[in-house]
Motif scaffolding. Sequence first.
Motif, PDB file in Angstrom:
ATOM      1  N   ALA A 432      58.988  -3.239  43.206  1.00 27.01           N
ATOM      2  CA  ALA A 432      59.938  -3.961  44.056  1.00 27.01           C
ATOM      3  C   ALA A 432      60.848  -4.859  43.229  1.00 27.01           C
ATOM      4  CB  ALA A 432      59.188  -4.779  45.101  1.00 27.01           C
ATOM      5  N   GLY A 438      67.235  -2.530  45.806  1.00 24.89           N
ATOM      6  CA  GLY A 438      66.464  -3.256  46.808  1.00 24.89           C
ATOM      7  C   GLY A 438      65.868  -2.377  47.883  1.00 24.89           C
ATOM      8  N   GLU A 441      60.109  -3.133  49.257  1.00 22.94           N
ATOM      9  CA  GLU A 441      59.600  -4.474  49.538  1.00 22.94           C
ATOM     10  C   GLU A 441      58.076  -4.420  49.592  1.00 22.94           C
ATOM     11  OE1 GLU A 441      60.373  -6.129  53.377  1.00 22.94           O
ATOM     12  OE2 GLU A 441      60.611  -4.141  54.297  1.00 22.94           O
TER      13      GLU A 441
END
Length: 492
Positions: A432, A438, A441
């Motif tokens: 992550a 991005g 997560e």
Amino acid sequence: MLRKIRLILAAVMFVGITLLFLDFTGTMHHYVDWMPKIQFLPAVLALNFVVVGALLVLTLVFGRIYCSVICPLGVMQDVLAKLNRKRNKYSFSKALSWLRYTMLGIMVVACVAGLGSLVALLAPYSSFGRIATHLLQPIWRMGNNVLAGIAESLDSYAFYTTDVWMKGGATFAVALATFFVIAVLAWRNGRTYCNTICPVGTFLGFFARFSWLKVHFDESKCRNCSMCSRNCKAACIDYKSHTVDYSRCVACGNCLEKCKFGALKYTHKTTAPTKAPGDGGTSVDESKRAFLAVSAMMATAAMAQEKKKVDGGLAAIEDKVAPARQTPVTPPGSWSAANMARRCTGCQLCVSECPNDVLRPSAALSTLMQPVMSYERGYCRPECNRCSTVCPTGAIKPISLEQKSSVQMGHAVWIKKNCVAVTDGVECGNCARHCPVGAIEMVPLNEEDDETPFVPAVNENRCIGCGACEFLCPARPLSAIYVEGHEVHKEI
């Protein structure tokens, strides 16, 4: 004079293309990136009609000068033949037209059917690329590492060390076998490979029959000394009948230099021979018909178509092993596996130019020697698009850095049984932290348990398949997260 000019031009082309394959810094790309794009088959596959037309015009004017000046494999044959110091070692031999046109036909069928592996085996530029990348580049890199060690001892950092590793066992074996066969044929008989197997040479040889400039005999001056035939690497001069097989002549100029009586001239002559030497009276119409058949198929084929190492320096770390991907990951800019299979000739230029050691030749039979992505040694950095700028065939189309960050060539898949957060009960989150878009997560494995470890969750709509997560995952030998390829790339 003709021979000296040819040697100078051939040396420039050969050295330039060789350095382009050997250079791992990307410096040579700024100077000689045009050289692969003027190779005949890459130009055909890229539908670069300007280059193809220019090469045909060049052949119709000068003969098969392409084979002795522009083609690196042709020049390499001359270099290898020169190693045999025996003088006057060649002799005239009849053309094996059946074999030449069979190889050309196989090449055309392979292009039409999208059999990239077969095209890669027969393409002369691709054969040279494999030899340069898998046989010569490791030696070049080892030499660089020696210089880097010496420079470091002198507090200089003009050089930096680089890894030397085998990028593909199957492709290395093919490169070694190709070099051995060509080296033996060239050392013994000059351009045997060029004039019996090479489909590009056969194709251009047809047009060379009608070239404006040819080698002609002046029979009044000829003494039948046989020096022209004995120094012709193409074995295309029959001094007894004073004829030259222009479909095999590469306009090297050796015969002109060796003739002491001025009986040979490279000039325009209005009277053209009605037959090739050694044909025994057979008309050239038969070869014309064979050529027209494969050339029509060829027209159809053309239209159809510095690393980061996270080891801490504390202990030896087990090498990563590539996962068994259901769908291979093709480079950004290839857009689809089908486009790669149809246009790639397996020349290895993108593999040798990749600064992150992500590209390597495929070992699968259907895509043998074509580039695929794997992330044991690095990941595909968003700030790099070198492979798309060097591909001469259009298998990897030019792509901007901005566009690359939005091209989804694959997506990450998490494997629970390999994740150290689960197996060792430690906090990680490496995937992550290092995801450049991005798309990952960290979420609790069990939301109802306060002691549950946090594990990665992948947003497939944002993931671009760069492989940063797979490369930087601490799990060994198999990463806990890996990239699965897409048959057709998407833009996100």
